[in-house]
Design a protein around this motif. Structure first.
Motif, PDB file in Angstrom:
ATOM      1  N   ASP A 428       0.836  -1.230  -0.228  1.00  0.00           N
ATOM      2  CA  ASP A 428      -0.014  -0.121   0.067  1.00  0.00           C
ATOM      3  C   ASP A 428       0.943   1.245   0.071  1.00  0.00           C
ATOM      4  OD1 ASP A 428      -2.252  -1.639   0.093  1.00  0.00           O
ATOM      5  OD2 ASP A 428      -2.323  -1.524   2.186  1.00  0.00           O
ATOM      6  N   SER A 429       2.067   1.110   0.421  1.00  0.00           N
ATOM      7  CA  SER A 429       2.757   2.195   0.323  1.00  0.00           C
ATOM      8  C   SER A 429       4.148   2.372  -0.447  1.00  0.00           C
ATOM      9  CB  SER A 429       3.251   2.563   2.020  1.00  0.00           C
ATOM     10  OG  SER A 429       2.235   2.294   2.664  1.00  0.00           O
ATOM     11  N   LEU A 432       6.124   5.834  -0.589  1.00  0.00           N
ATOM     12  CA  LEU A 432       6.649   6.407   0.395  1.00  0.00           C
ATOM     13  C   LEU A 432       8.475   6.564   0.266  1.00  0.00           C
ATOM     14  CD1 LEU A 432       4.632   5.546   3.595  1.00  0.00           C
ATOM     15  CD2 LEU A 432       4.778   7.468   2.448  1.00  0.00           C
ATOM     16  N   SER A 441       7.758   7.782   9.395  1.00  0.00           N
ATOM     17  CA  SER A 441       6.704   7.772   8.400  1.00  0.00           C
ATOM     18  C   SER A 441       5.221   8.382   8.947  1.00  0.00           C
ATOM     19  CB  SER A 441       6.359   6.637   7.479  1.00  0.00           C
ATOM     20  OG  SER A 441       5.731   5.612   8.495  1.00  0.00           O
ATOM     21  N   LEU A 443       2.619   6.767   9.280  1.00  0.00           N
ATOM     22  CA  LEU A 443       1.753   5.615   9.487  1.00  0.00           C
ATOM     23  C   LEU A 443       1.657   5.316  10.943  1.00  0.00           C
ATOM     24  CD1 LEU A 443       3.032   3.509   6.496  1.00  0.00           C
ATOM     25  CD2 LEU A 443       0.662   5.089   6.596  1.00  0.00           C
ATOM     26  N   ALA A 454      -3.149   3.872   4.769  1.00  0.00           N
ATOM     27  CA  ALA A 454      -2.102   4.362   4.189  1.00  0.00           C
ATOM     28  C   ALA A 454      -2.048   5.444   3.181  1.00  0.00           C
ATOM     29  CB  ALA A 454      -1.307   3.209   3.387  1.00  0.00           C
ATOM     30  N   THR A 455      -2.971   5.629   2.475  1.00  0.00           N
ATOM     31  CA  THR A 455      -3.142   6.865   1.492  1.00  0.00           C
ATOM     32  C   THR A 455      -3.536   8.331   2.344  1.00  0.00           C
ATOM     33  OG1 THR A 455      -4.164   5.262  -0.264  1.00  0.00           O
ATOM     34  CG2 THR A 455      -4.393   7.556  -0.584  1.00  0.00           C
ATOM     35  N   VAL A 458      -0.375   9.399   3.705  1.00  0.00           N
ATOM     36  CA  VAL A 458       0.700   9.925   2.872  1.00  0.00           C
ATOM     37  C   VAL A 458       0.231  11.197   2.414  1.00  0.00           C
ATOM     38  CG1 VAL A 458       1.479   9.631   0.615  1.00  0.00           C
ATOM     39  CG2 VAL A 458       1.334   7.591   1.874  1.00  0.00           C
TER      40      VAL A 458
END
Length: 478
Positions: A428-429, A432, A441, A443, A454-455, A458
């Motif tokens: 999903d990342s 990054l 990060s 998250l 996750a989106t 970000v």
């Protein structure tokens, strides 16, 4: 008598081979590069000595494991060096170095000058005598650091089938050699002072799994004590190993794996020494601008954890050598951004570890089977990951997860997700960027991590960064 080169690598191990390969990839001119090594053979992948060289069937032998087959690159045989105009000065010890004059004096009396020196001298095995125990010179006492050591051990193994071996040390060399000895049908007893094997890395739970597996193969463990002395027979061979707890072990051969010490003696008093190695910057340049150090001997800034470290592993040796050469040739301006990797293979087992083993530990998976692992969470962030018997994509996933250093708020949830956490995070990342320094990060693991979590993280992180940049420019304080 002397010769002059633009680039000289002193040391002939893994780092030297990978540095030479990088020089050629970046089009170094023939005649510019020289490698000086005490060993009589071209650089090779040292892990093969404990992982394949000692096996009874289809053992690894040169030229099959010359650099750089360990990373699935071309094999650098002596012919390869000749074809690319690289001078190999083998079987030669450097007696002294003068970094101000940019000269090296060999034991044969030759002076070699350079413009740029790469120190890839690696490390030497610690000897028993450094712990006030004599006997290293006995015919049946073995160390394992180079090809000569491996050949001596092979000869001992061939004469000891069905007999007794004592392995002193419970780290990498001890574990991998013990496995090889058992495969050769030798009775093995391992002795080490720690409470469990691989104490610098393994948790008690992880160590217990491997110890039980080794026991099932016939290995015996004696923990919490050390070697006191040897008894010798009429031929000056060790026949009894005496431990400090009073135990006496019969021995037809002894393998000693009690650690290593970086080979810095040539440069002490000339270069800055830190944490046992030569201190370098993010490009592996030492306190003297014409000298670089790579591999086991280099103490470098580990950006992801914001501190200087010296790492003793082949992956670090390979990648530090490549980065240093790129920096020397002006093709790499960024500091080394390395994620520590350690791995081992014994019997049918194979594990990989990424990052750092500090903080709280979260174990996951099936410890009664073969697929299990662990995460380390320090100051609210995932900093280390371990996995046994993973597939390629699973190892890649724990690597990505560790580099991203996500915030972890719920350890119980992390435990329940287990490997799925790293797999989902890596899927999903992918956009990054790796995290440098002590940052992290955006998250946070509070509940199962779905794609939109996750989106959103970000997007939020990008928005905050953009606002901070804009505001800082306005205040002229960015």
């Amino acid at each position: 008598m002397g010769r002059a080169f633009v680039y000289v690598i002193v040391g002939g191990g893994v780092a030297a081979g990978h540095a030479a390969h990088e020089f050629v990839k970046r089009a170094v001119s023939p005649g510019e590069l020289c490698i000086i090594s005490e060993e009589p053979v071209a650089p090779y992948e040292r892990p093969a000595l404990s992982k394949g060289y000692l096996l009874p069937e289809d053992p690894a032998r040169l030229p099959s494991f010359h650099c750089c087959v360990g990373t699935n690159e071309e094999r650098l045989t002596p012919k390869w060096y000749k074809e690319h105009g690289i001078e190999l000065v083998l079987g030669t010890r450097v007696k002294s170095a003068d970094v101000k004059r940019k000269t090296l004096l060999t034991a044969s009396g030759e002076t070699i000058t350079y413009k740029i020196l790469i120190v890839a001298t690696g490390a030497r095995a610690l000897k028993l005598e450094e712990f006030s125990v004599s006997g290293s010179d006995a015919e049946n006492v073995c160390y394992l650091r180079d090809l000569d050591d491996a050949n001596k051990m092979v000869n001992m193994i061939q004469s000891c089938s069905g007999k007794n071996a004592v392995v002193i040390g419970g780290g990498y060399i001890g574990m991998e050699c013990a496995a090889s000895l058992v495969i050769n049908k030798i009775n093995v007893t391992m002795v080490f002072p720690e409470a469990h094997c691989m104490a610098r890395l393994f948790t008690p739970k992880i160590a217990s799994y491997y110890e039980e597996f080794f026991i099932s193969k016939g290995v015996k463990f004696i923990k919490g004590t050390t070697l006191a002395s040897f008894d010798f027979d009429a031929d000056n061979k060790v026949d009894t190993v005496n431990l400090r707890d009073g135990t006496k072990l019969p021995a037809d051969m002894v393998v000693v794996g009690i650690g290593i010490r970086p080979n810095t003696s040539l440069f002490e008093g000339q270069l800055t020494i830190e944490k046992g190695g030569i201190k370098v910057n993010g490009e592996f340049q030492s306190s003297n601008s014409s000298v670089y150090a790579v591999g086991d001997v280099a103490a470098f800034p580990l950006k992801i954890f914001g501190e200087t470290r010296r790492l003793e592993h082949v992956d670090s040796a390979r990648k530090s050598a490549q980065h240093a050469v790129a920096a020397i040739l002006g093709k790499e301006t960024k500091d080394f951004n390395y994620l520590p990797l350690f791995y081992s293979r014994v019997f049918t087992l194979s594990w990989q570890f990424y990052g750092d083993n500090v903080g709280e530990v979260v174990h996951f998976g099936d410890f009664s089977g073969h697929s299990f692992g662990a995460y380390w969470v320090n100051k609210g962030h995932l900093v280390g990951s371990f996995l046994e018997s993973g597939a390629k994509e699973e190892y890649e996933a724990i690597s990505i997860a560790t580099r991203l250093r996500p915030a972890i708020e719920d350890l119980t949830e992390l435990e329940s997700q287990g490997l799925a956490f790293a797999m989902e995070l890596s899927r999903d990342s992918p956009q990054l960027q790796p995290v440098d320094g002590a940052g992290s990060s955006a998250l946070v693991v509070e509940k199962p991590l779905y794609p939109w979590h996750a989106t959103a993280g970000v997007i939020l992180a990008a928005s905050i960064a953009a606002f901070g940049y804009w505001y800082g420019r306005r205040r002229r304080r960015w």
